[in-house]
Design a protein around this motif. Structure first.
Motif, PDB file in Angstrom:
ATOM      1  N   HIS A   1       0.840  -1.195   0.000  1.00  0.00           N
ATOM      2  CA  HIS A   1       0.000   0.000   0.000  1.00  0.00           C
ATOM      3  C   HIS A   1       0.887   1.261   0.000  1.00  0.00           C
ATOM      4  O   HIS A   1       1.959   1.260  -0.582  1.00  0.00           O
ATOM      5  N   PHE A   2       0.417   2.306   0.704  1.00  0.00           N
ATOM      6  CA  PHE A   2       1.263   3.496   0.809  1.00  0.00           C
ATOM      7  C   PHE A   2       1.915   3.473   2.191  1.00  0.00           C
ATOM      8  O   PHE A   2       1.821   4.423   2.973  1.00  0.00           O
ATOM      9  N   SER A   3       2.568   2.394   2.484  1.00  0.00           N
ATOM     10  CA  SER A   3       3.208   2.193   3.781  1.00  0.00           C
ATOM     11  C   SER A   3       4.684   1.926   3.546  1.00  0.00           C
ATOM     12  O   SER A   3       5.074   1.458   2.481  1.00  0.00           O
ATOM     13  N   PRO A   4       5.508   2.202   4.551  1.00  0.00           N
ATOM     14  CA  PRO A   4       6.952   2.075   4.346  1.00  0.00           C
ATOM     15  C   PRO A   4       7.384   0.633   4.117  1.00  0.00           C
ATOM     16  O   PRO A   4       6.659  -0.298   4.457  1.00  0.00           O
ATOM     17  N   THR A   5       8.560   0.491   3.563  1.00  0.00           N
ATOM     18  CA  THR A   5       9.166  -0.831   3.488  1.00  0.00           C
ATOM     19  C   THR A   5       9.299  -1.343   4.926  1.00  0.00           C
ATOM     20  O   THR A   5       9.789  -0.607   5.794  1.00  0.00           O
ATOM     21  N   PRO A   6       8.840  -2.568   5.208  1.00  0.00           N
ATOM     22  CA  PRO A   6       8.895  -3.057   6.584  1.00  0.00           C
ATOM     23  C   PRO A   6      10.289  -2.909   7.191  1.00  0.00           C
ATOM     24  O   PRO A   6      11.297  -3.254   6.566  1.00  0.00           O
ATOM     25  N   GLY A   7      10.332  -2.361   8.398  1.00  0.00           N
ATOM     26  CA  GLY A   7      11.588  -2.199   9.117  1.00  0.00           C
ATOM     27  C   GLY A   7      12.308  -0.891   8.851  1.00  0.00           C
ATOM     28  O   GLY A   7      13.296  -0.575   9.512  1.00  0.00           O
ATOM     29  N   ARG A   8      11.834  -0.103   7.891  1.00  0.00           N
ATOM     30  CA  ARG A   8      12.564   1.120   7.531  1.00  0.00           C
ATOM     31  C   ARG A   8      12.009   2.387   8.207  1.00  0.00           C
ATOM     32  O   ARG A   8      12.638   3.420   8.161  1.00  0.00           O
ATOM     33  N   ALA A   9      10.816   2.277   8.780  1.00  0.00           N
ATOM     34  CA  ALA A   9      10.269   3.432   9.499  1.00  0.00           C
ATOM     35  C   ALA A   9      10.541   3.213  10.980  1.00  0.00           C
ATOM     36  O   ALA A   9      10.002   2.287  11.572  1.00  0.00           O
ATOM     37  N   ASN A  10      11.394   4.035  11.560  1.00  0.00           N
ATOM     38  CA  ASN A  10      11.764   3.790  12.955  1.00  0.00           C
ATOM     39  C   ASN A  10      11.497   4.988  13.861  1.00  0.00           C
ATOM     40  O   ASN A  10      12.085   5.101  14.923  1.00  0.00           O
ATOM     41  N   GLN A  11      10.606   5.855  13.419  1.00  0.00           N
ATOM     42  CA  GLN A  11      10.267   7.008  14.253  1.00  0.00           C
ATOM     43  C   GLN A  11       8.839   6.925  14.795  1.00  0.00           C
ATOM     44  O   GLN A  11       8.307   7.906  15.292  1.00  0.00           O
ATOM     45  N   GLY A  12       8.238   5.762  14.655  1.00  0.00           N
ATOM     46  CA  GLY A  12       6.908   5.579  15.235  1.00  0.00           C
ATOM     47  C   GLY A  12       5.783   5.964  14.295  1.00  0.00           C
ATOM     48  O   GLY A  12       5.995   6.517  13.211  1.00  0.00           O
ATOM     49  N   PRO A  13       4.548   5.653  14.718  1.00  0.00           N
ATOM     50  CA  PRO A  13       3.386   5.818  13.835  1.00  0.00           C
ATOM     51  C   PRO A  13       3.060   7.264  13.504  1.00  0.00           C
ATOM     52  O   PRO A  13       2.528   7.544  12.429  1.00  0.00           O
ATOM     53  N   THR A  14       3.352   8.191  14.412  1.00  0.00           N
ATOM     54  CA  THR A  14       3.000   9.579  14.114  1.00  0.00           C
ATOM     55  C   THR A  14       3.873  10.092  12.972  1.00  0.00           C
ATOM     56  O   THR A  14       3.382  10.765  12.056  1.00  0.00           O
ATOM     57  N   ALA A  15       5.156   9.754  13.035  1.00  0.00           N
ATOM     58  CA  ALA A  15       6.061  10.160  11.957  1.00  0.00           C
ATOM     59  C   ALA A  15       5.622   9.529  10.640  1.00  0.00           C
ATOM     60  O   ALA A  15       5.621  10.183   9.585  1.00  0.00           O
ATOM     61  N   LEU A  16       5.211   8.275  10.714  1.00  0.00           N
ATOM     62  CA  LEU A  16       4.778   7.580   9.490  1.00  0.00           C
ATOM     63  C   LEU A  16       3.562   8.278   8.874  1.00  0.00           C
ATOM     64  O   LEU A  16       3.508   8.527   7.659  1.00  0.00           O
ATOM     65  N   MET A  17       2.610   8.616   9.720  1.00  0.00           N
ATOM     66  CA  MET A  17       1.400   9.254   9.193  1.00  0.00           C
ATOM     67  C   MET A  17       1.712  10.635   8.621  1.00  0.00           C
ATOM     68  O   MET A  17       1.150  11.040   7.599  1.00  0.00           O
ATOM     69  N   LEU A  18       2.628  11.346   9.278  1.00  0.00           N
ATOM     70  CA  LEU A  18       3.005  12.672   8.748  1.00  0.00           C
ATOM     71  C   LEU A  18       3.743  12.527   7.420  1.00  0.00           C
ATOM     72  O   LEU A  18       3.571  13.344   6.510  1.00  0.00           O
ATOM     73  N   SER A  19       4.564  11.498   7.320  1.00  0.00           N
ATOM     74  CA  SER A  19       5.240  11.240   6.042  1.00  0.00           C
ATOM     75  C   SER A  19       4.222  11.013   4.938  1.00  0.00           C
ATOM     76  O   SER A  19       4.304  11.588   3.854  1.00  0.00           O
ATOM     77  N   ALA A  20       3.266  10.144   5.227  1.00  0.00           N
ATOM     78  CA  ALA A  20       2.257   9.810   4.213  1.00  0.00           C
ATOM     79  C   ALA A  20       1.471  11.052   3.806  1.00  0.00           C
ATOM     80  O   ALA A  20       1.156  11.255   2.628  1.00  0.00           O
ATOM     81  N   ALA A  21       1.191  11.899   4.812  1.00  0.00           N
ATOM     82  CA  ALA A  21       0.338  13.066   4.555  1.00  0.00           C
ATOM     83  C   ALA A  21       1.022  14.102   3.662  1.00  0.00           C
ATOM     84  O   ALA A  21       0.363  15.026   3.189  1.00  0.00           O
ATOM     85  N   LYS A  22       2.315  13.937   3.428  1.00  0.00           N
ATOM     86  CA  LYS A  22       2.989  14.880   2.523  1.00  0.00           C
ATOM     87  C   LYS A  22       2.605  14.605   1.067  1.00  0.00           C
ATOM     88  O   LYS A  22       2.878  15.423   0.191  1.00  0.00           O
TER      89      LYS A  22
END
Lengths: 273, 666
Positions: free
Chosen positions: B548-569
């Protein structure tokens, strides 16, 4: 002004109410044997080497952490401007809701009270609430600087006995308990956190003694939590190249024991031992 | 076509005569067969799944039978067949539907002979008329749903909306209590699990707002979430429509379902979906009916079917680097299997090899241009294939009468759902693995073109050898910026690629006149990891690829809030098909307490404000998963989210198990 931190951790759910960003500050006046953040004790920059990630390429020549390709060798500690830190904390503002915010931890975050005050003032103007996680070994004047911006403290109480406290943390607890009393007097929110370490403070007498201290505070603390020992500090000491000083053969405390101790503590806190 | 309709009718009638009639277990109320093995198929028949030419499963069926009953639909179909102006095909469709619904009524009546005295009147009523009570409506639904695609299962849609009038009437008449309804729903949920578990398409969408902006969430929506909390199994796959006016108790229940950790309830955001659908020209009354189609993607309940294809961007990346001819992978079986019970079959990406998108080694701009050309080539090829399929469907498509006449408009017109006679069919293209492809571009930008640490030739050599002998380089590539850490350096390229994908589909839609829905969905990510070699993000062959529009497993290490902010860009709303962001939280970050419920609410609310149109929250304990790998027998109840569905962890392939563990956020 500039502060010295060693980590910013987002999405913390155990460092105060709600969803928080925790900022770990460098430097601490205590040397608790069980410390799970030993990289926060020294004020100085330090190197940590994670052998599991090291590919033995020798590009770092032992100390040049910038050249490490795998991130196995890292520098711990960075200096940061208050405004920059506030900006980083603000990134998670959409998630804090009404109860979340920032927690300053460490190390002993209160050693950098002026920096905290400046950062908190910036955050407060944006509606972000601050919590301080403190072990209490600083002059009370440090707390006074923060009280205009922060009314919620996570306060560690480790041992009731003065000498025992000195033996296991390097300092006695006179100043710490005095600060606790005065903070309580100020009417701020207090969450007491007691790390429970087998063979050191997991006996009923110790918990009763702590409970008695808490029962005499001007205002009863909002929450009293027991935190069972974990050995994260051991691995970090290996990575720092220092000894892990814990003088206990069986530091772990199981859930049943913890539950019993919690009950004892609660009774002592209410004066019903 | 007339012969085909007649053939289909004969098969359905024969099937309904043969299907087993199974009484519910003592104390239960829903009759009807469960597993395919309950059925004694005539080996001379084609498999009932092929009763039609076209997809019969990936969209909710209609609801005429709930209002009119099986006999009522039959009668209506017959009347409409004889109306003037019908074509021979329309007339044949309606007459076939009339026969099939009459057979359905007879099938219901056969149940009256085997059920208890208490239930007998229910099935007699279903045979002769429309369901009168909530219990009868559930019984009718189950029979229809089970017969609709015998041998497999199908999408369900907005069941809370469809069944609510019956529940409401029963409550008003004092015929039912909340507990009675919950018990029936729990039984239905158990039956779904008995039929099958895993990639079953058994999806239910709850709640949502209507075209007037009013909250459609009802008491049954809440009861259905409570049924999921009580049954605690993989089926059905529950999704929830989130909007600012939703009932707080419904929202709180959804968070409780999240805390179970099964990857349900998937959250869909009305305010980030409905207005975009309307902008695309979809009437608001249909836009407000959106639901999941059986997996993650969106379809319009009762208003259309869905057809889709997918394009895997990581493979496009590989084709770009090797100018259309990717290197041979080490010579072992690279087939995939989704579950332990599924044999290997599809082994290709579906992308065309041999297209040279040109030189890319001089500058990052040149690399981006080459990738964009390769991507555009492959996307347009997929779109052409999709349009060919559309044409074939319009000419040869055939659904059975039970399905066709379940839709109001087709019951009137005599049209066919597969041929495209519903008003709002969905034609969709998925772009899976965009973040992993983008990470590869970013790593090349930083290490080759900016820092000039390596030449492009060295990179190609390393990729060809799966990084054997290039470990230092691989580590440096791994340390390059990655999507999902709220780092602009790693988030810019995924956003750009997403925009490119939507631009390509926009252009094609304008040119062809057929609206193509963009979706950032990748459901072949495990297989893709097998048929795509090493990639410049530092990933070795077989290492996981992001879904989906989710990181490569294991490559996002700043937690879910950072992930959601990344996606929202990225301009997520443009992918109205949708753009799922998947966050897997470690169990110790979300315990089953009130504070965790508030935290989950904060995440859910923030996602809406950030412009996400779909968020999936899973909560796992990696330690338990490792134990389950060692001891599957004692962990058969461990449920995890796979992509658009939940499944028993122990049923997944080794690769999928590792993928699910790897995507737990730090």
């Amino acid at each position: 002004m500039t502060g010295r931190i060693f980590q910013i951790q987002r999405f913390c759910t155990h460092d105060g109410p709600g969803l928080r960003t925790t900022v770990f500050m460098k430097g601490c006046g205590l040397k608790c044997q069980w410390c799970h953040n030993p990289e926060g004790i020294s004020w100085e920059y330090q190197l940590m080497r994670n052998q599991k990630k090291c590919i033995a390429c020798m590009r770092c020549q032992g100390t040049q952490w910038e050249r490490c390709p795998s991130g196995a060798l890292q520098q711990v500690g960075m200096d940061i401007e208050a405004a920059t830190l506030a900006e980083l904390v603000m990134r998670d503002a959409p998630f804090y809701g009404t109860d979340g915010g920032v927690t300053f931890s460490g190390g002993e975050s209160m050693l950098q009270a002026d920096f905290l005050a400046e950062t908190m003032a910036l955050l407060s103007s944006c509606g972000i609430a601050s919590v301080v996680d403190t072990a209490g070994f600083v002059p009370f004047s440090a707390y006074e600087k923060l009280l205009p911006y922060c009314n919620h403290f996570l306060f560690d109480v480790k041992l009731a006995d003065k000498e025992k406290h000195r033996r296991f943390t390097g300092q006695d607890n006179e100043l710490i308990l005095s600060n606790l009393f005065r903070l309580s007097q100020s009417g701020c929110r207090l969450w007491i956190r007691i790390p429970v370490i087998g063979q050191i403070n997991d006996d009923e007498a110790e918990l009763c003694a702590i409970g008695r201290i808490l029962s005499k505070l001007p205002h009863p603390p909002e929450k009293v939590e027991l935190l069972p020992y974990h050995d994260m500090g051991r691995e970090k000491c290996i990575q720092l190249g220092t000894d892990y000083p814990l003088a206990s053969d069986s530091p772990y405390v199981d859930n049943d024991r913890l539950h019993t101790l919690q009950q004892i503590l609660e009774q002592a806190c209410t004066g019903h031992e | 076509m007339l012969n085909a309709i007649e053939h289909s009718r004969a098969l359905v009638l024969a099937l309904l005569e043969t299907l087993p009639v199974k009484a519910p277990a003592a104390g239960n109320v829903i009759a009807g067969f469960e597993k395919e093995t309950d059925i004694d198929f005539d080996p001379a028949w084609p498999h009932p799944f092929f009763l039609m030419t076209g997809d019969n499963r990936h969209y909710p069926m209609g609801t005429t039978y709930l209002r009119m009953g099986f006999s009522g639909v039959a009668a209506r179909a017959e009347i409409n067949a004889n109306r003037p102006g019908k074509t021979s095909v329309q007339r044949a469709n309606l007459l076939a539907a009339a026969d099939e619904y009459r057979a359905m009524a007879a099938f219901a009546l056969r149940h009256a002979d085997v059920v208890s005295e208490e239930l007998k009147p229910d099935y007699i009523q279903l045979a002769k008329g429309n369901p009168l009570t909530f219990r009868q409506a559930v019984q009718a639904f189950y029979l229809m749903w089970r017969v609709r695609a015998v041998g497999c299962t199908g999408s369900i849609g907005r069941l809370d909306q469809h069944l609510f009038p019956f529940y409401q009437a029963d409550l008003a008449a004092g015929r039912i209590t909340e507990d009675d309804a919950l018990k029936i729903l729990c039984e239905l949920w158990e039956k779904f699990n008995q039929v099958n578990s895993g990639d079953t398409l058994v999806t239910i969408m709850l709640g949502g707002r209507n075209e007037l902006g009013e909250d459609d969430t009802n008491d049954l929506s809440c009861l259905m979430l409570r049924a999921s909390l009580q049954v605690r199994k993989a089926e059905p796959h529950i999704s929830v429509r989130f909007h600012p006016g939703m009932r707080p108790d419904f929202q709180a229940l959804a968070s409780q379902v999240h805390l179970m950790g099964h990857g349900q309830a998937a959250l869909y955001y009305d305010e980030n979906i409905i207005p975009v659908l309307v902008e695309q020209g979809i009437p608001i009354e249909y836009a407000c009916r959106y639901c999941t189609n059986g997996c993650t993607e969106v379809v319009l309940d009762g208003a259309g079917k869905i057809e889709f294809d997918n394009i895997d961007a990581v493979k496009v990346m590989e084709l770009t680097l090797f100018r259309g001819v990717p290197p041979a992978l080490p010579g072992e079986n690279i087939g995939y299997y989704w579950t332990r019970n599924t044999p290997p079959e599809e082994r290709k990406s579906g992308l065309e090899t041999g297209y040279d998108s040109g030189d890319w080694q001089q500058s990052y701009d040149e690399l981006q241009s080459a990738f964009d050309r390769q991507f555009a080539y492959q996307v347009n090829r997929k779109l052409r294939l999709l349009m060919e399929r559309r044409k074939n469907m319009q000419t040869y498509g055939l659904a059975h009468g039970l399905l066709n006449a379940s839709f109001d408009s087709l019951l009137e017109s005599g049209g066919d759902v597969v041929r495209g006679d519903l008003p709002c069919d969905v034609w969709m293209l998925f772009a899976g693995s965009l973040p992993t492809a983008a990470d590869s571009l970013t790593a090349l930008r930083q290490r080759v073109f900016e820092e000039k640490e390596y030449t492009s030739t060295e990179i190609l050599d390393a990729l060809k050898s799966n990084f054997e002998g290039y470990e230092i380089m691989r580590q440096q590539l791994l340390q390059a910026a990655k999507f999902g850490n709220d780092d602009d350096a790693g988030d810019a390229e995924p956003a750009r690629l997403m925009g490119l994908f939507c631009d390509l589909l926009d252009a094609f839609s304008k040119e062809s006149g057929v609206l193509i829905w963009p979706a950032l969905i990748g459901y072949l990510f495990v297989q893709e990891a097998l048929f795509t070699g090493a990639t410049p993000d530092g990933r070795k062959w077989k290492d996981p690829i992001g879904e989906h529009f989710s990181p490569t497993p294991g490559r996002a290490n700043q937690g879910p809030t950072a992930l959601m902010l990344s996606a929202a860009k990225a301009p997520l709303k443009r992918a109205f098909g949708v753009a799922p962001v998947h966050i897997s939280l470690p169990r110790n970050a979300a315990r089953e307490d009130a504070s965790s419920l508030q935290i989950l609410k904060n995440l859910s609310v923030a996602a809406e404000k950030l412009g996400l149109n779909m968020l999936d929250i899973s909560i796992y304990d990696a330690e338990i998963m490792r134990k389950a790998q060692q001891d599957p027998e004692h962990h058969a109840d461990l449920i995890v989210r796979v992509w658009g569905y939940s499944a028993r962890f122990v049923d997944l392939s080794d690769e999928m198990q590792e993928h699910v563990i790897a995507r737990i956020l730090a």
